[in-house]
Scaffold this active site. Structure first.
Site, PDB file in Angstrom:
ATOM      1  CB  SER A 150      91.863  14.738  28.929  1.00  0.00           C
ATOM      2  OG  SER A 150      91.497  15.270  27.667  1.00  0.00           O
ATOM      3  CE1 TYR A 201      88.027   6.595  25.702  1.00  0.00           C
ATOM      4  CE2 TYR A 201      87.683   8.899  26.295  1.00  0.00           C
ATOM      5  CZ  TYR A 201      87.197   7.616  26.158  1.00  0.00           C
ATOM      6  OH  TYR A 201      85.903   7.336  26.492  1.00  0.00           O
ATOM      7  CB  CYS A 255      86.231   0.276  28.505  1.00  0.00           C
ATOM      8  SG  CYS A 255      84.603  -0.484  28.561  1.00  0.00           S
ATOM      9  NE  ARG A 260      88.680   8.524  14.642  1.00  0.00           N
ATOM     10  CZ  ARG A 260      87.631   9.314  14.609  1.00  0.00           C
ATOM     11  NH1 ARG A 260      87.671  10.461  15.255  1.00  0.00           N
ATOM     12  NH2 ARG A 260      86.534   8.993  13.941  1.00  0.00           N
TER      13      ARG A 260
END
Length: 489
Positions: free
Chosen positions: A141, A103, A135, A118
């Site tokens: 991670s 992300y 997506c 976020r």
């Protein structure tokens, strides 16, 4: 008019919705109306028509599913969103098949700071056009698959179909060509937990009121009991407890989802062969999720020799401990996962506490330790579960507050967006103070939403703070702390 078509895929029907050749929605559902309901009111006003062929979009989807991994890239798409979200969705389309990003990396590719992870997670969660806006190629991670609107198994399926993940998350899931096949996860989940932490078998024995000798280590043993016989005998799992590197107890672990008469013959073979090979006492644990199977498996097996009767140790849900202590949950993630799988479906206060303890432990567990959120989500059929956990783990900054629903109204009122206006006028100092004030309100709101009491003095201390970095640190803490004192530590 919005035209819709269903395209078959290895992980279920893929609904495609287009307007004048531009894809406006796509997702893994057999009901195009579900996707239609997520469109803007203006598009919904045009109506929905089911068609046999959408043309280029459906051709691209079929080519993609047949192995042409770049086939989706040229299909035009359109979905609503803020400028930031549009940048993130555009960056998603640049993540090529066969690769994944975190992300934070997605945020960076969109020209945002890595701390905007976020916002990247929210953009993935709100994506209307999967897998064209891929997506599913964004992974946490810290490992695992993270959340997915259409469910973790579908995300796994997308990744495997596109050769994007070289190894699977857990044993029992393998890809044959473009088709995902899964060994029954209801059978496998306990075995996965035991494989990762053999010592948890001790807790199952203790829960059944049975002692176990003192030991220094617990390790997996071979479950193959063929011993040169033509008949195949293989247990689900074997755990060997050792003291000073010498076996002191061996345990056969079996999972039974329904009665099986053949086990009355194979279980004695497992135990006798294991006892002879390890030269130590042996036990048989049979894990059953339903009462009927538990009663059947608990029936003593008469071996025919006087006094030689095998009584399986049956572990049913009532014997699985309810983990509600946070420290225990953090230290024993495997037993905690089993606890929430078994007891977390209950609507009782204790059942809810088991779920909340699991979630909190998953957020606070040291980096690198497993939390089994994906496994729990699959078994609970609750895929918002992993999404909420993933968002809770992400760092939060004032820049990402517009993605928090209960802060959104302040943005709309201009209480936080004043920062941008201040910057345009060159009022850097006023910008910083305004940002800190908006952040302070967010801290107080988050504490109230989480049910953490706050005194008027502490509230005033937060409101009066003009140090942006301090407030940003408080925001991150506010999502995890147990009392307001921890905020100021």
């Amino acid at each position: 008019m919005i035209a819709a078509q269903l395209v078959p895929s290895p992980v279920g029907p893929l609904a495609l919705l287009a307007r004048e050749g531009v894809l406006v929605a796509a997702g893994f559902t057999a009901e195009p109306k579900e996707m239609f309901a997520r469109l803007t009111p203006a598009l919904q006003a045009e109506g929905l028509e089911i068609v046999d062929d959408l043309g280029a979009a459906s051709e691209a989807a079929l080519a993609y599913l047949a192995g042409d991994l770049d086939a989706l890239d040229a299909v035009p798409v359109s979905q609503p969103g803020s400028p930031t979200r549009r940048r993130l969705h555009a960056a998603l389309r640049e993540v090529k098949a066969g690769t994944t990003v975190s992300y934070a990396e997605l945020a960076e590719r969109a020209g945002l700071p890595k701390t905007a992870a976020r916002a990247a997670g929210s953009a993935c969660a709100q994506n209307l056009i999967a897998p064209f806006v891929p997506c599913h190629r964004v992974l946490p991670s810290g490992g695992g698959y993270g959340g997915y609107y259409y469910g973790v198994p579908v995300k796994n399926g997308c990744s495997l179909t596109n050769a994007e993940v070289s190894s699977t998350l857990r044993k029992g899931r393998v890809a044959f060509g473009n088709v995902l096949r899964m060994v029954t996860i209801e059978h496998e989940y306990l075995l996965e937990l035991v494989t990762n932490n053999p010592a948890m078998v001790r807790d199952l024995l203790v829960g059944s009121g049975l002692p176990i000798p003192a030991f220094d280590s617990a390790e997996l043993g071979s479950g193959d009991f063929n011993d040169r016989r033509p008949t195949e005998y293989r247990a689900d799992a074997v755990v060997v407890f050792k003291k000073r590197n010498k076996p002191v107890q061996a345990v056969v672990v079996e999972v039974q989802r329904k009665p099986d008469k053949g086990k009355t013959w194979s279980w004695p073979v497992y135990l006798s062969t294991l006892r002879a090979s390890r030269k130590c006492p042996v036990k048989l644990i049979v894990y059953c999720e339903n009462d009927a199977t538990a009663r059947y498996c608990a029936t003593p097996i008469d071996m025919g020799h006087p006094g030689w009767i095998l009584k399986p140790i049956v572990v049913d849900p009532s014997k699985v401990p309810k983990i509600t202590d946070l420290r225990e949950a953090i230290d024993n993630p495997e037993l905690t996962a089993l606890s929430v799988i078994v007891h977390g479906k209950s609507d009782t206060p204790e059942g809810k506490q088991v779920v909340e303890t699991f979630k909190q432990a998953a957020v606070e567990r040291p980096k690198g330790r497993p939390d089994y959120a994906d496994l729990v989500a699959v078994l609970r059929r609750d895929f918002d579960f992993t999404r909420s956990l993933e968002e809770a783990r992400m760092p939060v900054t004032v820049e990402q507050l517009e993605e928090v629903p209960y802060v959104r109204r302040w943005i709309e009122l201009g209480e936080v967006k004043g920062e941008a206006r201040g910057e345009a006028r060159g009022e850097a100092r006023g910008e910083a103070r305004g940002e800190a004030r908006g952040g302070a309100k967010a801290v107080i709101k988050i504490l109230h939403e989480r049910g953490i009491s706050i005194s008027p003095e502490d509230e005033e201390r937060i409101r009066s703070c003009t140090d942006h970095e301090m407030v940003e640190n408080w925001i991150s803490k506010a999502l995890k702390i147990h009392n307001v004192d921890e905020l100021f530590d």
